[in-house]
Design an enzyme around this catalytic site. Structure first.
Site, PDB file in Angstrom:
ATOM      1  N   HIS A 118       3.197 -14.855 -16.141  1.00 14.90           N
ATOM      2  CA  HIS A 118       1.717 -14.421 -16.955  1.00 14.90           C
ATOM      3  C   HIS A 118       1.592 -15.354 -18.184  1.00 14.90           C
ATOM      4  CE1 HIS A 118      -0.682 -11.159 -18.395  1.00 14.90           C
ATOM      5  NE2 HIS A 118      -0.461 -11.565 -19.718  1.00 14.90           N
ATOM      6  N   HIS A 171      -5.093 -16.990 -12.807  1.00 18.32           N
ATOM      7  CA  HIS A 171      -5.663 -16.520 -11.464  1.00 18.32           C
ATOM      8  C   HIS A 171      -7.063 -17.266 -11.071  1.00 18.32           C
ATOM      9  CE1 HIS A 171      -7.448 -13.850 -14.187  1.00 18.32           C
ATOM     10  NE2 HIS A 171      -8.654 -13.745 -13.013  1.00 18.32           N
TER      11      HIS A 171
HETATM   12 ZN   LIG Z   1       0.342 -11.038 -15.592  1.00 16.26          ZN
END
Ligand SMILES: [Zn+2]
Ligand SMILES: [Zn+2]
Length: 351
Positions: A118, A171
């Site tokens: 993350h 992302h």
């Molecule tokens: Zn994440």
């Protein structure tokens, strides 16, 4: 007529990919350029966030659960802007006097998680992890592009809250659709015209000039060159160009994919180092349409459009003259390129 001095005279620069012009006002940036350093954001993110819908093992909208993925992970966007065609139905059309024209559009939207971590960004990932992303872009372009109802595959990343990105998990996205959208359509048109006139790709010829002049190049390796385009609009806009003219990334060799990943790493690290901040941008690949035709005029490339101007918080807005007239910039592409080139190739967090 006087010889045009690009660092003195107000001038317009032509973008041969789109046919558009940019107004450059270099006299307005005569005062010495002072990058203003805000206090670097030190708030670090956890490697795994239980509230993140992109982290491995977490639930997404609609109750789907992400697998415990180890590198990249791709899935159909739960809030897709495009919807697939319904088999057997023709696209709906509306045309009222040529003034109210609409056509149903179909397509597929996907999300690509770049990493299970993350807390990372492209700038902080290592080379093998970046190659995995390039491989996934290539396989997604091939898979989606092979469909009869997909004629263009747009792969992009929207990074940072400043760009309206709501989730900080690293992302990107893919919007694949029936119609070639405006930006690549303009580039298709101009690349084809150039190719038909000269027999080689527009960007191969342009790259040759850039290599000869060597004033806008930020970084180069064996197979790729990163530079601030002559016609750049955003203050620190760059383009990654492959030396070999290929229409899309599926044509890259394994070695070239590694060099492409290296070029991405080099520019994203420099971006972060510029204001010592995780640099916001919209970036994406421009590749040949997937309409079943060969596109020898197409020379694939990657654009980076970052909004920051003078600090981590002072950004360029596209307002006023730029909305109503056209693009304008003060700091020249040459100055931006030299600033980026001079930055360390090691991420500031690793120093
Ligand atoms: Zn994440
Ligand atoms: Zn492009």
């Amino acid at each position: 007529m006087d010889h045009l001095n690009l660092s003195e005279h107000v001038h317009r620069r032509y973008n041969p990919l789109t046919g558009e012009w940019i107004l450059v006002s270099p006299h307005r940036s005569k005062r010495p350029w002072k990058g203003h350093l805000d206090t670097p954001a030190t708030a670090s993110r956890p490697p795994h966030d239980p509230a993140c819908y992109l982290c491995p093992g977490n639930a997404r909208a609609g109750g789907k659960v992400n697998p415990d993925y180890a590198d990249t992970f791709v899935f159909d966007n739960d809030f897709a802007a495009l919807q697939p065609a319904v088999a057997g139905s023709a696209p709906a059309l509306m045309d009222t006097g040529g003034l109210m024209v609409a056509r149903q559009e179909t397509g597929i939207c996907r999300v690509i998680c770049f990493s299970p971590r993350h807390d990372l960004t492209l700038a902080e990932m290592d080379a093998p992890a970046l190659v995995k992303i390039v491989d996934l872009w290539a396989s997604q372009y091939a898979e989606l592009g092979a469909r009869n109802d997909i004629n263009y595959v747009q792969i992009f990343e929207n990074k940072g809250a400043m760009m309206g990105c709501s989730n900080m998990h690293p992302h990107g996205q893919i919007w694949a659709q029936q119609t070639v959208p405006d930006e690549p359509a303009k580039e298709s048109h101009h690349q084809l015209a150039y190719f038909q006139r000269t027999g080689h790709t527009l960007l191969a010829a342009y790259l040759q000039l850039e290599l000869e002049q060597d004033v806008r190049i930020v970084y180069q390796n064996k197979d790729f060159v990163v530079l601030v385009p002559f016609w750049a609009f955003w203050p620190f806009e760059t383009i990654i160009l492959p030396r070999r003219a290929v229409p899309d990334i599926t044509a890259l060799t394994m070695g070239e994919r590694e060099q492409f990943a290296d070029a991405i790493k080099q520019i994203t690290v420099r971006y972060d180092n510029l204001f010592k901040v995780s640099f916001p941008y919209s970036a994406g690949l421009h590749q040949a349409p997937t309409d079943g035709s060969a596109h020898p005029a197409w020379h694939f490339h990657m654009h980076f459009y970052p909004p920051l101007l003078r600090s981590a918080t002072i950004r360029k807005f596209k307002v006023g003259y730029e909305m109503l007239g056209g693009g304008q910039r003060d700091v020249s592409a040459e100055v931006s390129a030299s600033l980026l080139k001079a930055l360390p190739a090691v991420h500031f967090k690793a120093l």
